[in-house]
Design an enzyme around this catalytic site. Sequence first.
Site, PDB file in Angstrom:
ATOM      1  NE  ARG A  21      -0.300   0.506   4.897  1.00  0.00           N
ATOM      2  CZ  ARG A  21      -0.687   0.362   6.145  1.00  0.00           C
ATOM      3  NH1 ARG A  21      -1.730  -0.407   6.413  1.00  0.00           N
ATOM      4  NH2 ARG A  21      -0.072   0.984   7.129  1.00  0.00           N
ATOM      5  CG  ASP A  68       9.248  -8.990   9.975  1.00  0.00           C
ATOM      6  OD1 ASP A  68       9.649  -7.806   9.894  1.00  0.00           O
ATOM      7  OD2 ASP A  68       8.867  -9.498  11.042  1.00  0.00           O
ATOM      8  CG  ASN A  95       8.124   2.047   0.619  1.00  0.00           C
ATOM      9  OD1 ASN A  95       7.927   3.263   0.644  1.00  0.00           O
ATOM     10  ND2 ASN A  95       7.171   1.176   0.935  1.00  0.00           N
ATOM     11  CE1 TYR A 161       8.750   6.916  10.145  1.00  0.00           C
ATOM     12  CE2 TYR A 161       8.985   9.304  10.252  1.00  0.00           C
ATOM     13  CZ  TYR A 161       8.687   8.150   9.533  1.00  0.00           C
ATOM     14  OH  TYR A 161       8.326   8.261   8.192  1.00  0.00           O
ATOM     15  CB  ALA A 164      14.807   5.174  12.770  1.00  0.00           C
ATOM     16  CE  LYS A 165      11.474   6.670   7.741  1.00  0.00           C
ATOM     17  NZ  LYS A 165      11.526   5.599   6.721  1.00  0.00           N
TER      18      LYS A 165
HETATM   19  N1  LIG Z   1       3.329   8.925   4.428  1.00  0.00           N
HETATM   20  C1  LIG Z   1       4.184   9.867   4.801  1.00  0.00           C
HETATM   21  O1  LIG Z   1       3.791  10.971   5.194  1.00  0.00           O
HETATM   22  C2  LIG Z   1       5.664   9.611   4.737  1.00  0.00           C
HETATM   23  C3  LIG Z   1       6.521  10.708   4.744  1.00  0.00           C
HETATM   24  C4  LIG Z   1       7.893  10.499   4.713  1.00  0.00           C
HETATM   25  C5  LIG Z   1       8.392   9.217   4.645  1.00  0.00           C
HETATM   26  N2  LIG Z   1       7.551   8.164   4.640  1.00  0.00           N
HETATM   27  C6  LIG Z   1       8.145   6.828   4.557  1.00  0.00           C
HETATM   28  O2  LIG Z   1       7.692   6.200   3.368  1.00  0.00           O
HETATM   29  C7  LIG Z   1       7.678   4.786   3.555  1.00  0.00           C
HETATM   30  C8  LIG Z   1       6.301   4.260   3.190  1.00  0.00           C
HETATM   31  O3  LIG Z   1       5.349   4.875   4.068  1.00  0.00           O
HETATM   32  P1  LIG Z   1       3.780   4.901   3.784  1.00  0.00           P
HETATM   33  O4  LIG Z   1       3.294   6.212   4.221  1.00  0.00           O
HETATM   34  O5  LIG Z   1       3.465   4.399   2.423  1.00  0.00           O
HETATM   35  O6  LIG Z   1       3.348   3.838   4.906  1.00  0.00           O
HETATM   36  P2  LIG Z   1       2.209   2.729   4.959  1.00  0.00           P
HETATM   37  O7  LIG Z   1       2.061   2.348   6.386  1.00  0.00           O
HETATM   38  O8  LIG Z   1       1.024   3.192   4.239  1.00  0.00           O
HETATM   39  O9  LIG Z   1       2.923   1.545   4.168  1.00  0.00           O
HETATM   40  C9  LIG Z   1       4.070   0.944   4.719  1.00  0.00           C
HETATM   41  C10 LIG Z   1       4.221  -0.441   4.177  1.00  0.00           C
HETATM   42  O10 LIG Z   1       5.345  -1.057   4.825  1.00  0.00           O
HETATM   43  C11 LIG Z   1       4.960  -2.343   5.261  1.00  0.00           C
HETATM   44  N3  LIG Z   1       5.751  -2.746   6.424  1.00  0.00           N
HETATM   45  C12 LIG Z   1       5.767  -2.190   7.657  1.00  0.00           C
HETATM   46  N4  LIG Z   1       6.563  -2.894   8.472  1.00  0.00           N
HETATM   47  C13 LIG Z   1       7.073  -3.909   7.731  1.00  0.00           C
HETATM   48  C14 LIG Z   1       7.938  -4.986   8.016  1.00  0.00           C
HETATM   49  N5  LIG Z   1       8.443  -5.177   9.238  1.00  0.00           N
HETATM   50  N6  LIG Z   1       8.252  -5.836   7.014  1.00  0.00           N
HETATM   51  C15 LIG Z   1       7.737  -5.676   5.778  1.00  0.00           C
HETATM   52  N7  LIG Z   1       6.890  -4.697   5.451  1.00  0.00           N
HETATM   53  C16 LIG Z   1       6.559  -3.822   6.424  1.00  0.00           C
HETATM   54  C17 LIG Z   1       3.479  -2.207   5.606  1.00  0.00           C
HETATM   55  O11 LIG Z   1       2.845  -3.457   5.649  1.00  0.00           O
HETATM   56  C18 LIG Z   1       3.001  -1.318   4.460  1.00  0.00           C
HETATM   57  O12 LIG Z   1       2.698  -2.080   3.316  1.00  0.00           O
HETATM   58  C19 LIG Z   1       8.058   4.547   5.016  1.00  0.00           C
HETATM   59  O13 LIG Z   1       9.428   4.242   5.109  1.00  0.00           O
HETATM   60  C20 LIG Z   1       7.760   5.882   5.667  1.00  0.00           C
HETATM   61  O14 LIG Z   1       8.505   6.087   6.826  1.00  0.00           O
HETATM   62  C21 LIG Z   1       6.195   8.324   4.678  1.00  0.00           C
HETATM   63  O1  LIG Z   2       6.921  12.782   7.519  1.00  0.00           O
HETATM   64  C1  LIG Z   2       6.870  11.574   7.740  1.00  0.00           C
HETATM   65  O2  LIG Z   2       7.823  10.819   7.735  1.00  0.00           O
HETATM   66  C2  LIG Z   2       5.531  10.953   7.983  1.00  0.00           C
HETATM   67  O3  LIG Z   2       4.505  11.830   7.701  1.00  0.00           O
HETATM   68  C3  LIG Z   2       5.459  10.505   9.392  1.00  0.00           C
HETATM   69  O4  LIG Z   2       5.499  11.606  10.236  1.00  0.00           O
HETATM   70  C4  LIG Z   2       4.266   9.622   9.572  1.00  0.00           C
HETATM   71  O5  LIG Z   2       3.166   9.988   8.817  1.00  0.00           O
HETATM   72  C5  LIG Z   2       3.809   9.549  10.961  1.00  0.00           C
HETATM   73  O6  LIG Z   2       4.830   9.727  11.881  1.00  0.00           O
HETATM   74  C6  LIG Z   2       3.104   8.257  11.213  1.00  0.00           C
HETATM   75  O7  LIG Z   2       2.916   8.086  12.569  1.00  0.00           O
END
Ligand SMILES: NC(=O)c1ccc[n+]([C@@H]2O[C@H](COP(=O)([O-])OP(=O)(O)OC[C@H]3O[C@@H](n4cnc5c(N)ncnc54)[C@H](O)[C@@H]3O)[C@@H](O)[C@H]2O)c1
Ligand SMILES: O=C(O)[C@H](O)[C@@H](O)[C@H](O)[C@H](O)CO
Length: 227
Positions: A21, A68, A95, A161, A164-165
């Site tokens: 997703r 995982d 990702n 978080y 880690a990032k």
């Molecule tokens: N959405 C945001 O605002 C945002 C902003 C900056 C960075 N990110 C980063 O982008 C990436 C994707 O985030 P997203 O918003 O699509 O999140 P999401 O939660 O919608 O999707 C994350 C996916 O990672 C999978 N996942 C989680 N833990 C896992 C594990 N242990 N093993 C395998 N798969 C695992 C989940 O099942 C899911 O499919 C992440 O690294 C997140 O930190 C997201």
């Molecule tokens: O900027 C980001 O990396 C994301 O937006 C995160 O802040 C997540 O959305 C949030 O922390 C989930 O709990």
Amino acid sequence: MSSLPSFSLQDKVVVVTGAGRGIGRTIAWDAHKSGARIAVGSRTTAELESLADEIEQAGGQCFAHVLDVTDIASIHTFMAAVVKQYGRLDVLINNAGYNKQQKILDYDEQQYDLIVDSNLKSVFFCSQVVARQMMAQGDGGSIVNISSQAGVVGAPDRGPYSGAKGGVNNLTRTMAAEWAEHGIRVNAVAPTVTRTPMAEQAMKENPAFFDAVRTKNLLRLENVKFT
Ligand SMILES: NC(=O)c1ccc[n+]([C@@H]2O[C@H](COP(=O)([O-])OP(=O)(O)OC[C@H]3O[C@@H](n4cnc5c(N)ncnc54)[C@H](O)[C@@H]3O)[C@@H](O)[C@H]2O)c1
Ligand SMILES: O=C(O)[C@H](O)[C@@H](O)[C@H](O)[C@H](O)CO
């Protein structure tokens, strides 16, 4: 006439972790549209299988396998299955990620470990396995780590978080420096808040985060509603 080469991933094998997703699913689709053969992994397979079916119905190839990213044995099994399926791999998109927002004072060790392992240990060990494979192949490759703006600036309610990032950002620089001689490029992308299940969940649970997103986003999100 453009002097830029056209972008193509024709026949490259692109691996996307956490692709069921959100951002990962979109990356997998875009890689398919650029001609790549796709491999996707996540903890549960239902969303992955629907993605694989959709890409295959669109004429592409998508191999789905459980993964995982916090479990080194699972990472080895997944990457071996990808190489068995396609014979090689060319691109890794790290990702997969996870977060649960709260104050630093309220996290316990188990919550801390899950967040840091999902976002940082995952990148280290997925990249290690993939870099070994790329070095054995001998013709380079590309690793892209999905970091976050939260790894660059202070991010209230996101202590483990953001730590880690931030770690992902410097790990990216170090991997790039170590592996350049093998033709392996390592880069990070640091998105800001993106409307995915992860961000929506946090906005529902944490009104302060929702307010910050609404007021700081230059596009203004006053009308955002959740179902
Ligand atoms: N959405 C945001 O605002 C945002 C902003 C900056 C960075 N990110 C980063 O982008 C990436 C994707 O985030 P997203 O918003 O699509 O999140 P999401 O939660 O919608 O999707 C994350 C996916 O990672 C999978 N996942 C989680 N833990 C896992 C594990 N242990 N093993 C395998 N798969 C695992 C989940 O099942 C899911 O499919 C992440 O690294 C997140 O930190 C997201
Ligand atoms: O900027 C980001 O990396 C994301 O937006 C995160 O802040 C997540 O959305 C949030 O922390 C989930 O709990």
